[in-house]
Write an enzyme that holds these catalytic residues in place. Structure first.
Site, PDB file in Angstrom:
ATOM      1  N   HIS A 102      26.201  28.364 -12.235  1.00 37.10           N
ATOM      2  CA  HIS A 102      25.284  27.989 -11.148  1.00 37.10           C
ATOM      3  C   HIS A 102      25.649  28.745  -9.858  1.00 37.10           C
ATOM      4  CE1 HIS A 102      22.791  24.815  -8.973  1.00 37.10           C
ATOM      5  NE2 HIS A 102      23.457  25.373  -7.980  1.00 37.10           N
ATOM      6  N   GLU A 103      26.962  28.763  -9.532  1.00 35.43           N
ATOM      7  CA  GLU A 103      27.384  29.383  -8.265  1.00 35.43           C
ATOM      8  C   GLU A 103      27.277  30.909  -8.309  1.00 35.43           C
ATOM      9  OE1 GLU A 103      27.503  27.460  -5.851  1.00 35.43           O
ATOM     10  OE2 GLU A 103      27.622  25.640  -7.051  1.00 35.43           O
TER      11      GLU A 103
ATOM     12  N   LEU B 216      23.082  21.612  -3.762  1.00 37.65           N
ATOM     13  CA  LEU B 216      23.110  21.125  -2.377  1.00 37.65           C
ATOM     14  C   LEU B 216      21.967  21.706  -1.546  1.00 37.65           C
ATOM     15  CD1 LEU B 216      26.959  21.197  -1.660  1.00 37.65           C
ATOM     16  CD2 LEU B 216      25.539  19.201  -2.181  1.00 37.65           C
TER      17      LEU B 216
ATOM     18  N   GLN C 185      24.678  29.633   0.701  1.00 43.86           N
ATOM     19  CA  GLN C 185      24.275  28.278   1.094  1.00 43.86           C
ATOM     20  C   GLN C 185      24.727  27.909   2.500  1.00 43.86           C
ATOM     21  OE1 GLN C 185      25.675  26.599  -2.834  1.00 43.86           O
ATOM     22  NE2 GLN C 185      23.885  25.338  -2.488  1.00 43.86           N
TER      23      GLN C 185
ATOM     24  N   GLY D  90      30.381  22.590  -6.038  1.00 43.16           N
ATOM     25  CA  GLY D  90      30.416  24.029  -5.822  1.00 43.16           C
ATOM     26  C   GLY D  90      29.545  24.407  -4.636  1.00 43.16           C
TER      27      GLY D  90
END
Ligand SMILES: [Zn+2]
Length: 184
Positions: free
Chosen positions: A149-150, A108, A50, A45
């Site tokens: 999470h995203e 990430l 990000q 994801g």
């Protein structure tokens, strides 16, 4: 085009994404770049923050995570999540359920850091796709976790905010080094 992934310490990760009012070529190009960037980094994801964009846009693909199964339901019918990947979610809203489960997560924007995080075991998601059509599904397993999470990212929330204080204390040194790197 592969974009540079923003690392922990950059304030953009703490900025809530703006609602996307118009899905135009710019948004479509951004979503394509996000998918390319996520695949290249072997992630499941990626949120707009990000790559430095403060928008309510995230991409998810759990197809290759063989050891971490996902479940997905469309209109109450269980479906094979792989047939619905990748997901491109615009302005997503997530309803969580009370039941929690603990699982390992990475991000990430936090290279080499993983931690056990408690999340809702199942979620209901509403969003728009790249055509502007409404998307609605339920998710559990890795997909449910990835969605939470995203969408957290889209609201400026990071997985370290969901860690137990003991976990966060154990990672304090690593987090400090990461944040210091980001400031260079
Ligand atoms: Zn993340």
């Amino acid at each position: 085009m592969i974009r540079e992934i923003v690392l922990y310490g950059d304030p953009v990760l703490r900025t809530k994404g703006k609602q996307i009012e118009k899905i135009d070529d710019e948004i479509r190009a951004l979503a394509a770049d996000m998918l390319e960037t996520m695949y290249e980094a072997n992630g499941v994801g990626l949120a707009a923050q990000q790559i430095g964009q403060t928008l309510q846009l995230t991409v998810i693909d759990v197809s290759d995570a063989e050891t971490h199964p996902s479940q997905m339901w469309l209109a109450g019918e269980e479906v094979d999540p792989k047939e619905h990947m990748p997901l491109i979610l615009i302005n997503p809203e997530v309803q969580i359920e009370e039941d929690q489960e603990i699982g390992t997560e990475g991000c990430l924007s936090f290279p080499e850091i993983t931690a056990e995080i408690s999340r809702s075991a199942k979620v209901r998601v509403t969003a728009k796709d790249l055509q502007g059509n409404p998307v609605e599904f339920e998710a559990a397993g890795l997909l449910g976790r990835a969605v939470q999470h995203e969408t957290d990212h889209l609201n400026g929330i990071l997985f370290i905010d969901r860690m137990s204080s003991a976990t966060k204390a154990a990672l304090a040194g690593k987090l400090k080094r990461l944040a210091a790197e980001a400031k260079k």
